[in-house]
Design an enzyme around this catalytic site. Structure first.
Site, PDB file in Angstrom:
ATOM      1  CD  GLU A  28     -50.567   2.536  96.775  1.00 47.03           C
ATOM      2  OE1 GLU A  28     -50.664   1.290  96.888  1.00 47.03           O
ATOM      3  OE2 GLU A  28     -50.031   3.247  97.647  1.00 47.03           O
ATOM      4  CB  THR A  37     -48.950   8.115 100.668  1.00 48.64           C
ATOM      5  OG1 THR A  37     -48.168   7.119 100.008  1.00 48.64           O
ATOM      6  CG2 THR A  37     -48.155   8.605 101.869  1.00 48.64           C
ATOM      7  CE  LYS A  78     -49.795   0.008 102.981  1.00 46.01           C
ATOM      8  NZ  LYS A  78     -49.467   1.325 102.386  1.00 46.01           N
TER       9      LYS A  78
HETATM   10  O1  LIG Z   1     -47.672   3.705  99.958  1.00 46.43           O
HETATM   11  C1  LIG Z   1     -47.830   2.498 100.092  1.00 46.43           C
HETATM   12  O2  LIG Z   1     -48.862   1.931  99.701  1.00 46.43           O
HETATM   13  C2  LIG Z   1     -46.798   1.686 100.750  1.00 46.43           C
HETATM   14  O3  LIG Z   1     -47.068   0.579 101.096  1.00 46.43           O
HETATM   15  C3  LIG Z   1     -45.458   2.186 101.066  1.00 46.43           C
HETATM   16  C4  LIG Z   1     -44.288   1.780 100.194  1.00 46.43           C
HETATM   17  O4  LIG Z   1     -43.849   2.921  99.536  1.00 46.43           O
HETATM   18  C5  LIG Z   1     -44.556   0.713  99.171  1.00 46.43           C
HETATM   19  O5  LIG Z   1     -44.921  -0.442  99.839  1.00 46.43           O
HETATM   20  C6  LIG Z   1     -43.383   0.445  98.298  1.00 46.43           C
HETATM   21  O6  LIG Z   1     -42.319  -0.032  99.022  1.00 46.43           O
HETATM   22  P1  LIG Z   1     -41.117  -0.811  98.321  1.00 46.43           P
HETATM   23  O7  LIG Z   1     -41.718  -1.911  97.511  1.00 46.43           O
HETATM   24  O8  LIG Z   1     -40.300  -1.293  99.458  1.00 46.43           O
HETATM   25  O9  LIG Z   1     -40.421   0.190  97.456  1.00 46.43           O
END
Ligand SMILES: O=C(O)C(=O)C[C@H](O)[C@H](O)COP(=O)(O)O
Length: 203
Positions: A36, A62, A122
């Site tokens: 992603e 995002t 999610k």
């Molecule tokens: O954009 C998305 O899909 C998200 O879910 C937000 C977060 O950026 C990710 O989940 C990564 O987060 P970390 O693993 O804590 O670095």
């Protein structure tokens, strides 16, 4: 798919991606077949095109607006991810026939995401309530595919899967922004391997 067997999605939130196709290849080498890319990366659509043209399973995350959804899909995203429930993104995804993973945290938001047609929900940020929260959610929502995202790492991923997440997102633990920006693909393959090895839940 039964709990504990779900795929891993690498979430790339880097300021610079020197070669998105090479990045996806490095992740695949480490056992992570879904990548992603996120709209917080400049020129994300160019990176999506490059990875999609190389035959990689790449999605865009995002996504906050229908316009972003449409641009991501046009660039080759095979799935969309949002941080929260976004009706306009869900509509754009449905119109294009592309699966969307909608972000949610509370039980009410999970129901809203399902109503909007989410292919999976999610749970973000998963670190806020921890792995046990997935077991709680699976009580009232046994049929909803839940994805754990935010704070998932090689040390806790198996527990999220064991407690009911059908898939997990690996962010900074597998794709640290500085390693991505430096094009350190060997390091990313090593991290992906460590993560997927830790996810191999045996029941
Ligand atoms: O954009 C998305 O899909 C998200 O879910 C937000 C977060 O950026 C990710 O989940 C990564 O987060 P970390 O693993 O804590 O670095």
């Amino acid at each position: 798919m039964r709990a504990g067997t779900g795929p891993v999605i690498a979430v790339v939130r880097a300021p610079r991606i020197p070669d998105a196709a090479a990045l996806c290849a490095a992740l695949a080498e480490g056992g992570i077949g879904f990548t992603e890319l996120t709209f917080t990366t400049p020129d994300v659509t160019t990176h999506l095109e490059r990875a999609a043209q190389a035959g990689r399973r790449v999605g865009v995350g995002t996504v906050l607006t229908a316009e972003q959804a449409e641009r991501g899909i046009a660039a080759g995203a095979s799935f969309l991810v949002t941080p929260g429930c976004r009706p306009e993104v869900a509509r754009a995804a449905r119109a294009a026939g592309v699966p969307v993973v909608l972000g949610a945290l509370t039980p009410t938001e999970v129901a809203h995401a399902v109503d909007l047609g989410a292919a999976a929900v999610k749970i973000f940020p998963a670190r806020a309530f921890g792995p046990g929260y997935f077991k709680d959610l699976r009580g009232p929502y046994p049929q909803v595919p839940l994805v754990a995202s935010g704070g998932v790492n090689a040390g806790n991923a198996a527990e999220f899967l064991r407690q009911g997440a059908l898939a997990v997102c690996a962010g900074t633990d597998v794709v640290p922004p500085e390693a991505v920006a430096a094009g350190d693909w060997a390091e990313i393959t090593r991290r992906a391997r460590a993560f997927t090895a830790a996810c191999a839940v045996r029941e």
